[in-house]
Write an enzyme that holds these catalytic residues in place. Sequence first.
Site, short mmCIF file in Angstrom:
data_model
loop_
_atom_site.label_atom_id
_atom_site.label_comp_id
_atom_site.label_asym_id
_atom_site.label_seq_id
_atom_site.Cartn_x
_atom_site.Cartn_y
_atom_site.Cartn_z
N HIS A 121 4.14 -29.36 -29.48
CA HIS A 121 3.93 -30.35 -28.06
C HIS A 121 2.97 -30.50 -27.41
O HIS A 121 3.19 -30.93 -26.19
CB HIS A 121 5.02 -30.43 -27.96
CG HIS A 121 6.27 -30.84 -28.15
ND1 HIS A 121 6.82 -31.63 -29.04
CD2 HIS A 121 7.43 -29.67 -29.01
CE1 HIS A 121 7.81 -31.54 -29.34
NE2 HIS A 121 8.41 -30.53 -29.87
N ARG A 168 1.39 2.02 -5.85
CA ARG A 168 1.06 0.80 -4.68
C ARG A 168 -0.23 0.34 -4.98
O ARG A 168 -0.22 -0.61 -3.89
CB ARG A 168 1.81 1.07 -3.35
CG ARG A 168 3.09 2.43 -4.38
CD ARG A 168 3.66 2.58 -2.65
NE ARG A 168 4.01 1.58 -1.57
CZ ARG A 168 4.89 1.70 -1.92
NH1 ARG A 168 6.17 1.22 -2.47
NH2 ARG A 168 5.54 0.26 -1.46
N GLU A 176 7.24 -11.96 -22.19
CA GLU A 176 7.23 -10.27 -21.68
C GLU A 176 5.52 -9.65 -23.37
O GLU A 176 4.68 -9.06 -22.16
CB GLU A 176 8.21 -9.45 -22.37
CG GLU A 176 7.85 -7.65 -21.81
CD GLU A 176 7.25 -8.05 -20.68
OE1 GLU A 176 7.13 -8.39 -19.75
OE2 GLU A 176 7.57 -6.76 -20.29
N GLU A 223 -1.53 -7.72 -18.53
CA GLU A 223 -1.91 -7.16 -17.60
C GLU A 223 -3.32 -5.79 -18.01
O GLU A 223 -3.08 -5.06 -17.11
CB GLU A 223 -1.19 -6.69 -16.99
CG GLU A 223 0.18 -6.30 -17.50
CD GLU A 223 1.42 -5.27 -16.59
OE1 GLU A 223 1.09 -5.79 -15.57
OE2 GLU A 223 2.39 -5.49 -16.85
N CYS A 237 0.43 -1.17 -0.09
CA CYS A 237 -0.42 0.18 -0.40
C CYS A 237 0.95 0.99 0.60
O CYS A 237 2.10 0.95 0.15
CB CYS A 237 -0.48 -0.22 1.17
SG CYS A 237 -2.02 -1.41 1.43
N ASN A 263 1.47 -0.41 6.20
CA ASN A 263 1.70 -0.86 4.65
C ASN A 263 2.96 -1.65 5.06
O ASN A 263 4.28 -1.44 5.93
CB ASN A 263 2.50 0.09 3.55
CG ASN A 263 3.33 -0.73 2.54
OD1 ASN A 263 2.74 -1.67 2.19
ND2 ASN A 263 4.43 -0.20 1.71
N GLY A 264 2.45 -3.11 4.89
CA GLY A 264 3.05 -4.03 5.02
C GLY A 264 1.95 -4.97 5.43
O GLY A 264 0.52 -5.57 5.34
N LYS A 311 2.00 -1.79 -8.75
CA LYS A 311 3.70 -1.78 -9.38
C LYS A 311 4.03 -2.33 -8.02
O LYS A 311 5.71 -2.46 -9.42
CB LYS A 311 3.84 -0.37 -9.41
CG LYS A 311 5.01 0.62 -10.22
CD LYS A 311 5.14 1.56 -11.42
CE LYS A 311 5.69 1.08 -11.89
NZ LYS A 311 5.79 0.86 -13.03
N LYS A 354 2.13 -8.74 -21.28
CA LYS A 354 1.59 -7.10 -20.87
C LYS A 354 -0.02 -6.96 -21.81
O LYS A 354 -0.62 -6.73 -21.69
CB LYS A 354 2.64 -6.04 -22.49
CG LYS A 354 3.59 -5.93 -21.86
CD LYS A 354 3.38 -5.23 -20.37
CE LYS A 354 4.81 -4.54 -19.73
NZ LYS A 354 4.82 -5.71 -18.75
N TRP A 386 -4.06 -1.90 -1.78
CA TRP A 386 -3.60 -2.96 -2.30
C TRP A 386 -4.15 -4.22 -1.48
O TRP A 386 -3.71 -4.29 -0.10
CB TRP A 386 -2.41 -3.76 -3.13
CG TRP A 386 -2.58 -4.55 -3.84
CD1 TRP A 386 -3.17 -3.90 -5.47
CD2 TRP A 386 -1.78 -5.92 -3.61
NE1 TRP A 386 -2.73 -5.17 -5.87
CE2 TRP A 386 -2.06 -6.40 -5.51
CE3 TRP A 386 -1.43 -5.99 -2.64
CZ2 TRP A 386 -1.78 -7.69 -5.64
CZ3 TRP A 386 -1.00 -7.34 -2.91
CH2 TRP A 386 -1.05 -8.25 -3.99
C1 AGP Z 1 5.20 -5.42 -14.96
O1 AGP Z 1 4.35 -5.24 -16.23
C2 AGP Z 1 4.49 -5.92 -13.47
N1 AGP Z 1 3.11 -5.26 -13.50
C3 AGP Z 1 4.86 -6.65 -13.02
O2 AGP Z 1 5.16 -8.38 -13.26
C4 AGP Z 1 6.75 -6.38 -12.49
O3 AGP Z 1 7.73 -6.66 -13.41
C5 AGP Z 1 7.23 -7.42 -10.91
O4 AGP Z 1 6.02 -7.07 -9.89
C6 AGP Z 1 8.30 -6.96 -10.88
O5 AGP Z 1 8.47 -5.64 -10.73
P1 AGP Z 1 10.15 -5.35 -10.27
O6 AGP Z 1 10.67 -4.69 -11.24
O7 AGP Z 1 9.62 -3.48 -9.76
O8 AGP Z 1 10.65 -5.89 -9.43
#
Ligand code: AGP
Length: 594
Positions: free
Chosen positions: A490, A27, A467, A474, A2, A98-99, A589, A471, A72
Amino acid sequence: MCGVVAYTGFKEAYPILMSCLKRVEYRGYDSCGVALLDGGDVQSHKDVGAVDDLRSKLEHVSGATGIGHTRWATVGKPNKENAHPHLDCSGRIALVHNGDIDNFMALKDELIKQGHTFTSETDSEVISHLVERYYAGDLREAVIKAITHLEGSYALAVVAADFPGVVVVRKESPLVLGLGEHENFAASDAPALLEFTRRVVYLEDGDLAVLKPESVEIWRAGTRIELPVHQITWNVSELDRVGYPHFMLKEIHEQPRVIRDTLVGRISLTEPRADLPLAAHKPPARLIFIGCGTSYHAALLGQLFVSQISPMPAHAYVASEFDPLPSSLKDAWVVALTQSGETTDTINAIRRAKAAGAWTIGVTNVKESSITRVSDDMLYLQAGPEVSVAATKTFMAQLVAVYLLSLHLAPPPGQLGELIGELRSMPSKVQRLINSQSSIQALVKKLNAYDHLFLIARGINVPVAYEGALKLKEVAYLHAEGCAAGELKHGPFALLGQNTPVIALAPRDAQYPRMLTAIKEIKTRGSPVMAIAFSDDNDIGRYVDDVLTIPVAHGLFSPWLNTVALQLLTYYMAAARNLPIDKPRHLAKSVTVP
Ligand code: AGP
């Protein structure tokens, strides 16, 4: 996971807290709230939804000292009751957290037996009742006593109706103090405070601070201490969209600059050489890259790049799965990639790497983030603040960093000049790709008609397929799977057909003929195929339905360009679906939970 913020001064705290909360919203954004001290009372307001939702319902709250939170959800559903701040039974103490408190169930049972009444399902609420148990006019004393009961992680900001300031304390969750003129601040990260001050102090684990308008006292293990004051160098304009409809698009467009900035001072101007300012240490016998999510994909690219340019053994692991045997890594360097520098899975993996004898290098975009305290050495990305939850420009900066590190540690004889030359040319190639987006728009409409798709690649582009799929999931909420082209037959072949399109990453490199074979096999099964190919490839159109072109590049650098093409495709697909691009549902994030 958070965001917490706090303010004490002589101005109205509410608009300041809301601005700071907006900056830490990345966050978490399922609910939010504030508590302000007003005329001897604590005024608390919270609700489900983002900061702007709360702001629209709540015109003004008065008070010159307050705390704020954006959530979050981990323990307890995202609803109004579980939103922070959490109050004690009297309503005169409020806190934001936060935690995660691991032993909260036992503490809650004990507090209930003692007569405390709980109004939420959260772990955080136990802390406000613990502070209540000990509060007798000195909030610092009460917080110190309360945290002795806590097992877990916390960044806390606490206010009490009759205490003229804010008490903050941290353990394994980030917390930064901001120093102003007749006012002081705290937040989960420094950029949150940038609009109000550039002077910040980073608290260490266990540090507690008492903030008042005219003073900041920091305590460690019961003793007053002084900590260095840092100047933030990022500009506040970097935190704004500056005309772009979303941060994600702005951040994609920033990538040519990011590559340039991350290269500055790290490639020799006179010779083909990568120069990294690493602490002197015996060179490794092998390299291990670790990370989570997008950062794991950068780790995979690091592994593949090293394997292509040198005989040095290289490996990549998902950080949460990295669990080496004791003493098994004495000859290895572990390179931990995390743009935020706060990802708990990655930080714990670094601790395990060190316990196994490895030399550890943290690669992050955020100075003074938690990773700097656990790594032996650091390499900083120069991406500037990334606001969108989806990592784009920080992924690109990670690629620059892992390629530079690999060229520095394992320079390929005879090839170094060509590869360094290509590194230098990447900003302009990425810029050219960004400038030529017209063909993307037509594909957006086509691909948005489907619910599932595959992305396939071979060799060094396989992590880019992963990757790209991440994207699309998400940001565009589209089920996408990245797959090594050879693996489709396979099993996944069973899913191919006219309703399952395939995006093939097909740069004309050594893998190209085998990619064409895979494409033909897919076409036979009826799937529409779109290729991402070099702009001088006049053949590919004969095998696929659509082509998206990227500038011609050295095969080892095609992943950079394929990445940008897929970022843009994802962005425009999500925009056409009218989705909350910068804040996708259920995500945050920085993931500070294990
Ligand atoms: C990326 O688009 C994601 N939101 C997520 O996978 C992110 O890369 C992952 O949580 C790792 O974050 P970091 O690079 O801050 O460790």
